[in-house]
Motif scaffolding. Sequence first.
Motif, PDB file in Angstrom:
ATOM      1  N   THR A  21       0.241   7.466  14.539  1.00  0.00           N
ATOM      2  CA  THR A  21       0.414   8.163  13.445  1.00  0.00           C
ATOM      3  C   THR A  21       1.680   9.332  13.414  1.00  0.00           C
ATOM      4  OG1 THR A  21      -1.144   9.099  12.135  1.00  0.00           O
ATOM      5  CG2 THR A  21      -1.385   6.966  11.677  1.00  0.00           C
ATOM      6  N   SER A  22       1.519   9.619  13.431  1.00  0.00           N
ATOM      7  CA  SER A  22       2.268  11.287  13.905  1.00  0.00           C
ATOM      8  C   SER A  22       3.557  10.994  14.651  1.00  0.00           C
ATOM      9  CB  SER A  22       1.766  12.735  14.224  1.00  0.00           C
ATOM     10  OG  SER A  22       1.227  12.822  15.514  1.00  0.00           O
TER      11      SER A  22
ATOM     12  N   ASN B 145       3.666   4.670   8.296  1.00  0.00           N
ATOM     13  CA  ASN B 145       2.784   3.866   9.286  1.00  0.00           C
ATOM     14  C   ASN B 145       1.025   4.280   9.149  1.00  0.00           C
ATOM     15  OD1 ASN B 145       5.029   3.535  11.792  1.00  0.00           O
ATOM     16  ND2 ASN B 145       4.648   6.061  12.257  1.00  0.00           N
ATOM     17  N   ILE B 146       1.023   4.668   8.043  1.00  0.00           N
ATOM     18  CA  ILE B 146      -0.245   4.165   7.683  1.00  0.00           C
ATOM     19  C   ILE B 146       0.259   3.245   6.278  1.00  0.00           C
ATOM     20  CG2 ILE B 146      -2.123   5.461   6.031  1.00  0.00           C
ATOM     21  CD1 ILE B 146      -1.315   8.778   7.308  1.00  0.00           C
ATOM     22  N   ALA B 147       0.440   2.779   5.667  1.00  0.00           N
ATOM     23  CA  ALA B 147       0.596   1.815   4.826  1.00  0.00           C
ATOM     24  C   ALA B 147       1.167   0.927   5.459  1.00  0.00           C
ATOM     25  CB  ALA B 147       2.412   2.374   3.739  1.00  0.00           C
ATOM     26  N   HIS B 148       1.547   0.402   6.203  1.00  0.00           N
ATOM     27  CA  HIS B 148       1.742  -0.555   7.389  1.00  0.00           C
ATOM     28  C   HIS B 148       0.439  -1.071   7.551  1.00  0.00           C
ATOM     29  CE1 HIS B 148       5.748  -0.675   7.135  1.00  0.00           C
ATOM     30  NE2 HIS B 148       6.177   0.359   7.861  1.00  0.00           N
ATOM     31  N   ARG B 149      -0.538   0.164   8.213  1.00  0.00           N
ATOM     32  CA  ARG B 149      -1.463  -0.130   8.575  1.00  0.00           C
ATOM     33  C   ARG B 149      -2.760  -0.168   8.254  1.00  0.00           C
ATOM     34  NH1 ARG B 149      -3.032   5.027  13.961  1.00  0.00           N
ATOM     35  NH2 ARG B 149      -1.069   3.689  14.643  1.00  0.00           N
TER      36      ARG B 149
ATOM     37  N   THR C  34       1.637  13.472   1.818  1.00  0.00           N
ATOM     38  CA  THR C  34       3.286  13.075   2.014  1.00  0.00           C
ATOM     39  C   THR C  34       3.038  11.524   2.384  1.00  0.00           C
ATOM     40  OG1 THR C  34       4.045  14.697   3.964  1.00  0.00           O
ATOM     41  CG2 THR C  34       5.119  12.829   3.131  1.00  0.00           C
ATOM     42  N   THR C  35       3.702  10.909   1.041  1.00  0.00           N
ATOM     43  CA  THR C  35       3.173   9.359   0.394  1.00  0.00           C
ATOM     44  C   THR C  35       4.676   9.156   0.969  1.00  0.00           C
ATOM     45  OG1 THR C  35       5.349   9.872  -1.549  1.00  0.00           O
ATOM     46  CG2 THR C  35       2.148  10.467  -1.788  1.00  0.00           C
ATOM     47  N   SER C  36       4.269   8.132   1.167  1.00  0.00           N
ATOM     48  CA  SER C  36       5.061   6.722   2.039  1.00  0.00           C
ATOM     49  C   SER C  36       6.409   6.449   1.161  1.00  0.00           C
ATOM     50  CB  SER C  36       5.437   5.230   2.587  1.00  0.00           C
ATOM     51  OG  SER C  36       4.019   4.836   1.043  1.00  0.00           O
TER      52      SER C  36
ATOM     53  N   PHE D 277       0.465  -1.496  -0.492  1.00  0.00           N
ATOM     54  CA  PHE D 277       0.488  -0.101   0.211  1.00  0.00           C
ATOM     55  C   PHE D 277       1.246   1.350   0.298  1.00  0.00           C
ATOM     56  CE2 PHE D 277      -3.647  -3.195   0.813  1.00  0.00           C
ATOM     57  CZ  PHE D 277      -4.109  -1.980   0.686  1.00  0.00           C
ATOM     58  N   LEU D 278       0.101   2.288  -1.023  1.00  0.00           N
ATOM     59  CA  LEU D 278       0.927   3.485  -0.886  1.00  0.00           C
ATOM     60  C   LEU D 278      -0.444   4.397   0.241  1.00  0.00           C
ATOM     61  CD1 LEU D 278       3.004   5.371  -2.478  1.00  0.00           C
ATOM     62  CD2 LEU D 278       0.902   6.405  -3.648  1.00  0.00           C
TER      63      LEU D 278
END
Length: 312
Positions: A251-252, A290-294, A127-129, A115-116
């Motif tokens: 996430t931050s 972190n968002i991509a991992h989740r 802001t992207t991973s 996931f991106l």
Amino acid sequence: MSIQQPLVANIKAGNLGREGAKRRLRAEAKPIIFREDAAQPFDDRILTWNLDARTVSIWTLAGRIKHIPFVCSDQAFKLLASRKGESDLVMRDGMFFLIATIDISEPEVSEPDGFLGVDLGIVNIATTSDGEIMAGRGLNRYRQRHRALRQKLQKKRTKSAKRVLKRVRCREARHAANQNHIIAKQLVATAERTSRGIALEDLSGIRQRVTAKKDQRARLHSWAFAQLGAFVEYKARRAGVPVVFVDPRNTSRQCSECWHTHRTNRVTQARFVCRSCGTVMHADRNGSRNIAHRGDAVWKRGAVNRPRTSTR
């Protein structure tokens, strides 16, 4: 009699208090009022399209009005061939627009290879991973200029000032929507090219949860994150790219390398330093990772609609 849609949204978000609260009862008791220039829905019996002549005919209370010309882009004209169902006549800034319902086939959602992650913000819009940053400095400056212009014109209270206010009232919203379209298109193109899905934060109700200082309230409430998320979602559906929304909590503050979570990890708005493993990176990129991992975890857990796979 049904309640107005904005009222339903405010009740659902809890903005008018609990059930039985005086403010909520007062809002629900107000009668529904329709403006004279409100949108008018038409079906195929009342409004007919003549694509060859590029005209429409509308059945009105004064009789049917024929041969009304319309203009649109070449791409939109091609899509009108598949038009089906309702058309809405809308008046906006003194001009009439016809919004047609068009059926577009959606491709099957592909199984993503990761996931991106996309971190949404005010300083940096997205802001992207992968480390790509869509800065919001230009848009924020544009909003500040228009805010200062509105304040200046409102203080004058002259007829010419009111004419200028009317002329520029929707310019800021159109500019922000155009920026969101560009960013959403770029995000979907990146995910499609790399065979990945898109993971976004579920920021519903954030304006009620976040307490902003007085000088930051205008920036917070003009933040069009919901519009950007909607643009990404529908563009991704047309491209067959899966989109998931994840819990934005911590996430931050969480390190994307060792998962250590602490509020002191976020040193400044742009700097992240993990107190456990010493990882240093841009704070928004750390959040997007972190968002991509989740997003990947949510997808594998089956908490979203997944494409069907054939079994033998």
